[in-house]
Design an enzyme around this catalytic site. Structure first.
Site, short mmCIF file in Angstrom:
data_model
loop_
_atom_site.label_atom_id
_atom_site.label_comp_id
_atom_site.label_asym_id
_atom_site.label_seq_id
_atom_site.Cartn_x
_atom_site.Cartn_y
_atom_site.Cartn_z
N LYS A 71 -24.90 43.30 101.88
CA LYS A 71 -24.50 44.70 102.04
C LYS A 71 -25.66 45.63 101.71
CE LYS A 71 -22.47 45.06 97.37
NZ LYS A 71 -21.24 45.25 96.60
N ARG B 224 -26.48 49.76 100.84
CA ARG B 224 -25.90 51.05 100.45
C ARG B 224 -26.89 52.18 100.73
NH1 ARG B 224 -21.46 50.34 96.92
NH2 ARG B 224 -21.34 48.28 95.93
N ALA C 239 -11.99 48.31 95.23
CA ALA C 239 -11.72 47.33 96.29
C ALA C 239 -12.28 47.73 97.65
CB ALA C 239 -10.21 47.06 96.41
#
Length: 342
Positions: A201, A203, A233
């Site tokens: 991932k 960001r 979550a």
């Protein structure tokens, strides 16, 4: 052994877990081991006050208290309970902290920021705590912040038994939700003899994931995402979406600490997650308990055994073995699971 029985005291962070631990120790000892009679309450101005009603002189004390939300209140309860026990001549004080708050602030991520985990460690030692027992620290190096023994239990052996029981016969692939969690995911994958994949991932700013990429072939697999903390979550549910898009048959998640703040429960309910399995290191809310695709695994059996091992002066690391955990969790999982995981 420093006394006839270990003495347990609990704050208000997770009374059900503390009660379950005391009940489990009673089963092991064959005699009643109850939580110490004490009051932990607040004055009108929210100052915390602790009063212990039983004699603890020379006793081996275990304070069971997660430093979860509200983190500051629960942390202060822990510190004040320790001070009360120290001033009452307890022989040793062990803090049993199933969820160690402030663990995500374990380093300076940019200029002029604190290392709050180190500050919390200093405060605990100053309050008279002589040993810490916790589970799945967010960063293993936090053990080095203390100048006292720290026993860090792992949820992965319990998760391995659960996976082998509930996902038996499936083509399972363990997935790390980020590069930083690869070591944790690899450890679980080795226990259940499963392959490993990674969701990479990126960001753009804190709290927002701009892009996710699956590293590994998950097509037709039953994917098991493993991590230590589930907060809002958002990342977890997005990782489930990405895995389904990559061809995964089902996505399950095994998370040690279910912080579940803000929109977490609603997100999980509407997500592609078949099941989210968390432990009870943080007391689950009614919303969490009522969510159809969230399941809670108890940690009282492993914490009770760890407390007894510390009290007896025997090995705590023996609890990392599936062979040791199987009889402890025999009421939840049938025999033979450990043999498959070993």
């Amino acid at each position: 052994m420093t006394g006839p029985d270990p003495k347990l005291i609990s704050g208000n962070a997770n009374r059900p877990l503390a009660t379950a631990v005391a009940r489990r120790i009673s089963m092991h000892r064959g005699m009643q081991v109850a939580l110490l009679d004490a009051r932990v309450e607040r004055f009108n101005d929210q100052e915390i006050f602790v009063e212990v009603y039983e004699n603890v002189r020379g006793e081996d004390m275990f304070i069971i208290q997660s430093t979860s939300n509200p983190a500051n209140d629960n942390l202060m309860e822990l510190l004040i309970m320790s001070d009360a026990l120290r001033r009452s001549s307890a022989s040793r004080i062990t803090a049993v902290i199933p969820y160690f708050g402030y663990a995500r602030q374990d380093r300076r991520t940019k200029a002029r920021t604190p290392i709050s985990a180190k500050l919390v460690a200093n405060m605990m030692v100053s309050a008279g705590i002589e040993r810490v027992l916790t589970m799945d620290l967010h960063a293993a190096q936090i053990q080095g912040f203390f100048d006292i023994p720290v026993d860090n239990l792992y949820a992965s052996p319990v998760f391995a038994l659960d996976i082998l029981h509930h996902l038996r016969g499936r083509d399972v692939m363990v997935v790390s939700p980020d590069v930083g969690g690869v070591a944790r995911a690899r450890e679980l994958a080795q226990r259940i003899h499963a392959p490993l994949a990674i969701v990479d991932k990126r960001r753009e700013k804190p709290g927002e994931v701009s892009e996710m990429t699956v590293i590994g072939d998950v097509k037709g697999k039953t994917c098991v995402i493993v991590d230590d903390i589930c907060d809002t979550a958002g990342t977890l549910c997005k990782a489930a979406d990405v895995l389904i898009e990559a061809g995964a048959e089902e996505v399950h998640a095994y998370i040690t600490h279910g912080v579940m703040s803000g929109p977490a429960v609603d997100r999980v309910t509407k997500s592609n997650l078949k099941n989210l399995v968390i432990t009870d290191t943080i007391q689950p809310t009614e919303a969490v308990r009522g969510c159809a695709n969230i399941r809670i695994v108890p940690t009282a059996p492993v914490f009770a055994q760890a407390i007894l091992n510390i009290w007896n002066g025997t090995s705590v690391s023996s609890l990392f073995s599936n062979d040791t955990l199987e009889p402890i969790y025999e009421s939840l999982y049938p025999s033979g699971m450990a043999a498959q995981a070993s």
